[in-house]
Scaffold this active site. Structure first.
Site, PDB file in Angstrom:
ATOM      1  N   ASP A  38      -5.179  12.571 -11.450  1.00  0.00           N
ATOM      2  CA  ASP A  38      -5.701  11.270 -11.884  1.00  0.00           C
ATOM      3  C   ASP A  38      -5.857  11.304 -13.403  1.00  0.00           C
ATOM      4  O   ASP A  38      -5.895  12.380 -13.996  1.00  0.00           O
ATOM      5  CB  ASP A  38      -7.073  11.009 -11.240  1.00  0.00           C
ATOM      6  CG  ASP A  38      -7.449   9.534 -11.232  1.00  0.00           C
ATOM      7  OD1 ASP A  38      -7.341   8.903 -10.159  1.00  0.00           O
ATOM      8  OD2 ASP A  38      -7.841   8.999 -12.295  1.00  0.00           O
ATOM      9  N   ASP A  64      -1.335  11.181 -16.790  1.00  0.00           N
ATOM     10  CA  ASP A  64      -1.009   9.759 -16.880  1.00  0.00           C
ATOM     11  C   ASP A  64       0.325   9.613 -16.164  1.00  0.00           C
ATOM     12  O   ASP A  64       1.360  10.079 -16.645  1.00  0.00           O
ATOM     13  CB  ASP A  64      -0.888   9.332 -18.348  1.00  0.00           C
ATOM     14  CG  ASP A  64      -0.422   7.883 -18.486  1.00  0.00           C
ATOM     15  OD1 ASP A  64      -0.080   7.251 -17.461  1.00  0.00           O
ATOM     16  OD2 ASP A  64      -0.384   7.394 -19.625  1.00  0.00           O
ATOM     17  N   TYR A 167       1.569  -7.808 -11.154  1.00  0.00           N
ATOM     18  CA  TYR A 167       1.083  -6.901 -10.101  1.00  0.00           C
ATOM     19  C   TYR A 167       1.944  -7.082  -8.845  1.00  0.00           C
ATOM     20  O   TYR A 167       2.416  -6.100  -8.260  1.00  0.00           O
ATOM     21  CB  TYR A 167      -0.389  -7.183  -9.799  1.00  0.00           C
ATOM     22  CG  TYR A 167      -1.002  -6.249  -8.768  1.00  0.00           C
ATOM     23  CD1 TYR A 167      -1.425  -4.971  -9.113  1.00  0.00           C
ATOM     24  CD2 TYR A 167      -1.178  -6.664  -7.448  1.00  0.00           C
ATOM     25  CE1 TYR A 167      -1.997  -4.122  -8.159  1.00  0.00           C
ATOM     26  CE2 TYR A 167      -1.745  -5.819  -6.501  1.00  0.00           C
ATOM     27  CZ  TYR A 167      -2.153  -4.544  -6.857  1.00  0.00           C
ATOM     28  OH  TYR A 167      -2.712  -3.707  -5.911  1.00  0.00           O
ATOM     29  N   LYS A 171       4.448  -4.266  -7.117  1.00  0.00           N
ATOM     30  CA  LYS A 171       4.273  -3.767  -5.753  1.00  0.00           C
ATOM     31  C   LYS A 171       5.508  -4.058  -4.884  1.00  0.00           C
ATOM     32  O   LYS A 171       5.862  -3.254  -4.016  1.00  0.00           O
ATOM     33  CB  LYS A 171       3.006  -4.364  -5.137  1.00  0.00           C
ATOM     34  CG  LYS A 171       1.717  -3.908  -5.842  1.00  0.00           C
ATOM     35  CD  LYS A 171       1.557  -2.391  -5.800  1.00  0.00           C
ATOM     36  CE  LYS A 171       0.211  -1.929  -6.328  1.00  0.00           C
ATOM     37  NZ  LYS A 171       0.036  -0.471  -6.238  1.00  0.00           N
ATOM     38  N   THR A 202     -12.997  -0.841  -2.886  1.00  0.00           N
ATOM     39  CA  THR A 202     -12.877   0.251  -3.867  1.00  0.00           C
ATOM     40  C   THR A 202     -13.310  -0.308  -5.220  1.00  0.00           C
ATOM     41  O   THR A 202     -13.514  -1.523  -5.363  1.00  0.00           O
ATOM     42  CB  THR A 202     -11.406   0.726  -3.985  1.00  0.00           C
ATOM     43  OG1 THR A 202     -10.672  -0.290  -4.684  1.00  0.00           O
ATOM     44  CG2 THR A 202     -10.766   1.011  -2.648  1.00  0.00           C
ATOM     45  N   THR A 205     -11.722  -3.576  -6.454  1.00  0.00           N
ATOM     46  CA  THR A 205     -12.159  -4.890  -5.957  1.00  0.00           C
ATOM     47  C   THR A 205     -13.669  -5.099  -6.179  1.00  0.00           C
ATOM     48  O   THR A 205     -14.287  -5.921  -5.499  1.00  0.00           O
ATOM     49  CB  THR A 205     -11.830  -5.045  -4.464  1.00  0.00           C
ATOM     50  OG1 THR A 205     -12.417  -3.943  -3.759  1.00  0.00           O
ATOM     51  CG2 THR A 205     -10.343  -5.085  -4.200  1.00  0.00           C
TER      52      THR A 205
END
Ligand code: NAP
Length: 261
Positions: A38, A64, A167, A171, A202, A205
């Site tokens: 991460d 990254d 976004y 996806k 999470t 959101t």
């Protein structure tokens, strides 16, 4: 009872938080060793500590995922330490260009979207998954033992989100990337599948979860509630284990019914 991922080595990007962290813990409960990658090292260490508490090996690694050299170095380090990559879950992602920074999200129609913000989301959400999958596929092919690639896409891969077009496009790209990989890697006994979650509780959101009235949003969710990170982790577990061995090129939707509508 036999554990479902006994002695498997799993790389999880975005493993410091949310879906990635839940998946790391769920995999460890089923016997996997987890390499937790991460951009937040301290939080990745917390996940690694939780994995170790379950009796598995774990390493926290700062990366990254949009940086080619860093991703290649991450997978080389995992192979050096763990000996192999059997499973990869590519969960690192951002919801908009300024995700993780103070300030308002970039909500703008594409006709008004800055190229820099478009590029930023594509570089993490699509380039990052490509780079991660590529390095893992190469390691899996060289090892000759097959493997499982699991990419976290979104229900937005199918449903256009006004104001967050970059976004949705990222996806949808992840889903097609997954299908191309599934086709190319099948001869090597490597499966590639995507997961397209709906609204999951999470940090991504957090603002939604704080809304005083979720009912307008929940009108889009037949099950009328948000999902938990473990709902996505269990989907990943299915795809990573023996039960999911004949799946490739699929996208599964833990989404409370959003996509079927
Ligand atoms: P999260 O809790 O924010 O976890 C994502 C993690 O990835 C964070 O630790 C984040 O760090 C990290 N990350 C972001 N960019 C990175 C990069 N370039 N390199 C390495 N790490 C990076 O969010 P989440 O909800 O678990 O999201 C996981 C995945 O699920 C994402 O791909 C997301 O798009 C997808 N998804 C989530 C939902 C949902 O409702 N939550 C729905 C559909 C799909 P920072 O905190 O610094 O950004």
């Amino acid at each position: 009872m036999a554990l479902r991922l006994e002695n498997k080595n799993a790389l999880i990007t975005g493993g410091a938080s949310g879906i990635g962290r839940a998946t790391a813990i769920r995999f460890a409960e089923e016997g996997a060793n987890v390499f937790v990658a991460d951009r937040h090292f301290a939080a990745a260490e917390e996940t690694a500590a939780a994995v170790k508490k379950l009796g598995r090996s774990s390493t926290a690694y700062q990366v990254d995922t949009s940086d080619e050299a860093q991703v290649n170095a991450m997978v080389a380090q995992m192979v050096k330490e763990f000996g192999s990559v059997n499973i990869v879950v590519a969960a690192a992602g951002i919801s908009h260009a300024h995700y993780g920074e103070e300030g308002q999200p970039d909500v703008a129609f594409l006709s008004n979207k800055s190229f820099a913000n478009w590029r930023k989301v594509l570089s993490v959400n699509l380039d990052g998954v490509f780079l991660t999958d590529r390095a893992c596929a190469d390691a899996m092919i060289k090892a000759g033992n097959g493997g499982r690639i699991i990419n976290i896409a979104s229900a937005a891969a199918r449903i256009p989100l006004p104001g967050a077009g970059e976004y949705s496009v990222s996806k949808a790209g992840v889903w097609m990337l997954t299908r191309v990989l599934a086709t190319e890697l099948a001869p090597f006994n490597i499966t590639a599948n995507a997961i397209g979650p709906g609204f999951i509780k999470t940090p991504m959101t957090a603002e939604l979860q704080q809304m005083p009235d979720l009912s307008p949003l929940m009108q889009r969710v037949p099950m009328n509630r948000m999902g938990e990170p473990v709902d996505v982790a269990n989907t990943a577990l299915f795809l990573a284990g023996e039960d999911g061995r004949y799946y490739t090129g699929s996208i599964l939707h833990p989404d409370g019914g959003i996509v079927m509508q």
